[in-house]
Design an enzyme around this catalytic site. Sequence first.
Site, mmCIF file in Angstrom:
data_model
loop_
_atom_site.group_PDB
_atom_site.id
_atom_site.type_symbol
_atom_site.label_atom_id
_atom_site.label_comp_id
_atom_site.label_asym_id
_atom_site.label_seq_id
_atom_site.Cartn_x
_atom_site.Cartn_y
_atom_site.Cartn_z
ATOM 1 N N GLU A 54 0.812 -1.215 0.000
ATOM 2 C CA GLU A 54 0.000 0.000 0.000
ATOM 3 C C GLU A 54 0.847 1.267 0.000
ATOM 4 O OE1 GLU A 54 -3.082 0.630 -0.513
ATOM 5 O OE2 GLU A 54 -4.007 -1.330 -0.361
ATOM 6 N N ASN A 65 -7.690 9.847 -5.254
ATOM 7 C CA ASN A 65 -8.398 8.872 -6.071
ATOM 8 C C ASN A 65 -9.272 9.578 -7.108
ATOM 9 O OD1 ASN A 65 -7.533 6.473 -4.557
ATOM 10 N ND2 ASN A 65 -8.735 7.384 -2.919
ATOM 11 N N ASP A 67 -12.348 9.457 -7.612
ATOM 12 C CA ASP A 67 -13.639 9.931 -7.107
ATOM 13 C C ASP A 67 -13.521 11.174 -6.218
ATOM 14 O OD1 ASP A 67 -12.589 8.931 -4.742
ATOM 15 O OD2 ASP A 67 -14.213 7.501 -4.385
ATOM 16 N N SER A 69 -11.809 11.339 -3.408
ATOM 17 C CA SER A 69 -11.403 10.957 -2.059
ATOM 18 C C SER A 69 -9.882 10.792 -2.033
ATOM 19 C CB SER A 69 -12.088 9.655 -1.629
ATOM 20 O OG SER A 69 -11.617 8.565 -2.410
ATOM 21 N N ASP A 71 -6.507 8.569 -0.024
ATOM 22 C CA ASP A 71 -6.050 7.460 0.812
ATOM 23 C C ASP A 71 -4.890 7.962 1.656
ATOM 24 O OD1 ASP A 71 -7.895 5.815 -0.431
ATOM 25 O OD2 ASP A 71 -6.445 4.989 -1.846
ATOM 26 N N ASN A 78 -9.056 5.121 3.217
ATOM 27 C CA ASN A 78 -9.806 6.036 2.362
ATOM 28 C C ASN A 78 -10.650 7.039 3.144
ATOM 29 O OD1 ASN A 78 -12.512 6.525 0.640
ATOM 30 N ND2 ASN A 78 -10.716 6.339 -0.699
#
Length: 148
Positions: A54, A65, A67, A69, A71, A78
Amino acid sequence: MTTALLISLVSCLLAINQAIIMHRCDVAKLLYKEDLHGFEGYPLSAWLCLAFVESKFNTSKIKENADGSFDYGIFQINSHYWCNDYLSHSENLCHTDCIELLNPDLLSTVNCVKKIMSGGGGLNNWIEWKLHCSGRPLSYWMTGCRLA
């Protein structure tokens, strides 16, 4: 709201400028101390694999991201569901500010991970886990690490 947004953005920028990439065994010690070894049936080596795929053990990693959002942190948690970043809509199910997930002590991160895991699905909640860790031998992640 504008002040909170500004503080959050400045904090994120400071965290990015102070990238903290931890050593694998140091991550193992912290995760062990926070009782992740064996949590929901996953050994410490599984958590190390997840942290590596990750974030490459970078506790200050932030990724945007498609959308809108973001991380956050070593496990790339998220903002849409789990934490509040004051930048996008959040359900904030972990009841924490996303900036807390960048702390190298990993306390807020582990607490949030435990909340994520309590919803079922195990480590399969992370796509990178499914792609790079699941079903593979993982014991080598602990090689050379002493937890005591």
